[in-house]
Design an enzyme around this catalytic site. Sequence first.
Site, mmCIF file in Angstrom:
data_model
loop_
_atom_site.group_PDB
_atom_site.id
_atom_site.type_symbol
_atom_site.label_atom_id
_atom_site.label_comp_id
_atom_site.label_asym_id
_atom_site.label_seq_id
_atom_site.Cartn_x
_atom_site.Cartn_y
_atom_site.Cartn_z
ATOM 1 N N GLU A 91 39.685 -37.188 86.367
ATOM 2 C CA GLU A 91 40.273 -36.260 87.337
ATOM 3 C C GLU A 91 40.926 -37.104 88.414
ATOM 4 O O GLU A 91 40.229 -37.920 89.021
ATOM 5 C CB GLU A 91 39.198 -35.360 87.943
ATOM 6 C CG GLU A 91 38.707 -34.320 86.963
ATOM 7 C CD GLU A 91 37.571 -33.454 87.513
ATOM 8 O OE1 GLU A 91 37.155 -33.664 88.671
ATOM 9 O OE2 GLU A 91 37.101 -32.591 86.788
ATOM 10 N N ARG A 141 22.214 -20.414 87.246
ATOM 11 C CA ARG A 141 22.642 -19.503 88.319
ATOM 12 C C ARG A 141 24.110 -19.112 88.174
ATOM 13 O O ARG A 141 24.478 -17.946 88.292
ATOM 14 C CB ARG A 141 22.427 -20.154 89.690
ATOM 15 C CG ARG A 141 21.004 -20.180 90.164
ATOM 16 C CD ARG A 141 20.949 -20.698 91.600
ATOM 17 N NE ARG A 141 21.711 -21.922 91.724
ATOM 18 C CZ ARG A 141 21.201 -23.135 91.560
ATOM 19 N NH1 ARG A 141 19.941 -23.292 91.261
ATOM 20 N NH2 ARG A 141 21.961 -24.201 91.687
ATOM 21 N N ILE A 142 24.971 -20.123 87.925
ATOM 22 C CA ILE A 142 26.410 -19.829 87.864
ATOM 23 C C ILE A 142 26.740 -19.033 86.596
ATOM 24 O O ILE A 142 27.484 -18.050 86.647
ATOM 25 C CB ILE A 142 27.239 -21.128 87.959
ATOM 26 C CG1 ILE A 142 26.996 -21.799 89.313
ATOM 27 C CG2 ILE A 142 28.731 -20.842 87.767
ATOM 28 C CD1 ILE A 142 27.640 -23.163 89.494
ATOM 29 N N ARG A 146 19.141 -23.529 77.144
ATOM 30 C CA ARG A 146 17.917 -24.195 76.677
ATOM 31 C C ARG A 146 16.755 -23.203 76.675
ATOM 32 O O ARG A 146 15.986 -23.128 75.754
ATOM 33 C CB ARG A 146 17.569 -25.362 77.601
ATOM 34 C CG ARG A 146 18.165 -26.667 77.159
ATOM 35 C CD ARG A 146 17.896 -27.710 78.186
ATOM 36 N NE ARG A 146 18.248 -27.235 79.529
ATOM 37 C CZ ARG A 146 18.197 -27.945 80.629
ATOM 38 N NH1 ARG A 146 17.791 -29.185 80.566
ATOM 39 N NH2 ARG A 146 18.546 -27.467 81.803
ATOM 40 N N GLY A 160 36.602 -25.179 91.637
ATOM 41 C CA GLY A 160 35.558 -24.163 91.503
ATOM 42 C C GLY A 160 34.952 -23.696 92.813
ATOM 43 O O GLY A 160 34.748 -22.514 93.035
ATOM 44 N N HIS A 201 39.928 -29.098 89.714
ATOM 45 C CA HIS A 201 38.507 -28.944 90.061
ATOM 46 C C HIS A 201 38.350 -28.123 91.364
ATOM 47 O O HIS A 201 37.919 -28.638 92.391
ATOM 48 C CB HIS A 201 37.860 -30.337 90.206
ATOM 49 C CG HIS A 201 36.369 -30.309 90.113
ATOM 50 N ND1 HIS A 201 35.634 -31.322 89.556
ATOM 51 C CD2 HIS A 201 35.454 -29.397 90.529
ATOM 52 C CE1 HIS A 201 34.347 -31.042 89.619
ATOM 53 N NE2 HIS A 201 34.209 -29.872 90.211
ATOM 54 N N ARG A 218 31.826 -29.666 83.670
ATOM 55 C CA ARG A 218 32.315 -31.021 83.912
ATOM 56 C C ARG A 218 33.182 -31.426 82.720
ATOM 57 O O ARG A 218 32.867 -31.054 81.570
ATOM 58 C CB ARG A 218 31.154 -32.018 84.055
ATOM 59 C CG ARG A 218 30.418 -31.937 85.383
ATOM 60 C CD ARG A 218 31.301 -32.372 86.549
ATOM 61 N NE ARG A 218 30.593 -32.376 87.812
ATOM 62 C CZ ARG A 218 30.623 -31.378 88.707
ATOM 63 N NH1 ARG A 218 31.317 -30.280 88.455
ATOM 64 N NH2 ARG A 218 29.980 -31.501 89.856
HETATM 65 O O1 LIG Z 1 29.347 -29.330 91.454
HETATM 66 C C1 LIG Z 1 29.879 -28.425 92.082
HETATM 67 O O2 LIG Z 1 29.260 -27.681 92.844
HETATM 68 C C2 LIG Z 1 31.342 -28.208 91.989
HETATM 69 O O3 LIG Z 1 31.859 -28.715 90.814
HETATM 70 C C3 LIG Z 1 32.026 -28.838 93.172
HETATM 71 O O4 LIG Z 1 32.015 -30.215 93.042
#
Ligand SMILES: O=C(O)[C@H](O)CO
Length: 349
Positions: free
Chosen positions: A295, A183-184, A204, A316, A314, A266
């Site tokens: 982190e 999705r992202i 994949r 996002g 982090h 990650r």
């Molecule tokens: O996993 C997620 O949605 C982002 O990294 C926030 O932790």
Amino acid sequence: MFIRHLLSKSFLGNPRILQLHSVMEKPCVLATTFGAPGAIYQCFAPVIEKHFTVIPHEEFVNNKHHFAHKISAVFVWGGALKVDRNLLQILPNLKVVVNGGVGVDHLDIPLINSFGIKVCNTPHVVDNATADIGMALMLATARNLIYGHNYSASHETEEWDLPESSMGTDVSGATLGIIGMGRIGYKVAKRASSFEMKILYHNRNRRKEEDEKAVGAVYCEKMDELLQKSDFVMVVVNLSPDTQKLIGWRELSMMKPLGTLINISRGPVVDQEALVHALQSGVIRAAALDVTYPEPLPRSHPLLTLPNVIVLPHMGSHTVGTSQLMVERMVTNALAALSGDQPTDEVKA
Ligand SMILES: O=C(O)[C@H](O)CO
């Protein structure tokens, strides 16, 4: 009816008195109160407290016997609160662990499930903000925005005299390789397509033809091909045993010398030692990272001192709107699990 007056601290540790809670009416949720989630608590505590009596982790640690049997849900953001066997064993009435965010790599789901406890996350609501941070990192590194800001802030003479090294690299027309087209990743592709970028992706599973067409994305069955052809490589995969150190020295060496690595997935997906070496020796141009390991990074870490690296803490999903949606979704999932319904976002091992 048992009315309990709970004297508590605020989510950020400032003393305050929580509202009167009836523990019979409101289930208790154990939650972390430190690190990045502090701001989320500060803004959205009322959303949680409408339905739950919140027991901040610090308070729980100091009075485990008092709270343990009351806790029916645990709220976590990342790995700040360790949901391990020790914790699970002392919470006899725990029904659900709810993670704020989509990534659940910090949770041992088989272990948690083995206690008869469900795990939920908050997918969908983080997609836009996370894709935005990917674009922001790509633009910032390509156009040397951090350098530019620091130059403006420290400039003392009457005229600007930007060095050649401050010249950026074009984003429009460049090739973006997206590793992980869930999705992202797909939201990133949509954005990049508006920036007139050429888009390659490795995943994949290949996306449907109409999805590819809509954003002009070309599938690379082999990740190596994507690495060799892309000007920007953006990593958007989940962390799993398969993706640990997915990008190592071999992969970095395949990238273009003017290539840039962007990681919004990650930290452990990238071999950081190899990355430092690649950045120091000019194997790639630059890196822009929303995530690292650990982190936060120790201050002396080379990634924080190299001029061709941007490191974010982090961030996002760290917007007001997205955080609110995450908290609302956490509450909805927890309430469903506690009332015996199937939570929308249960994650299974
Ligand atoms: O996993 C997620 O949605 C982002 O990294 C926030 O932790």
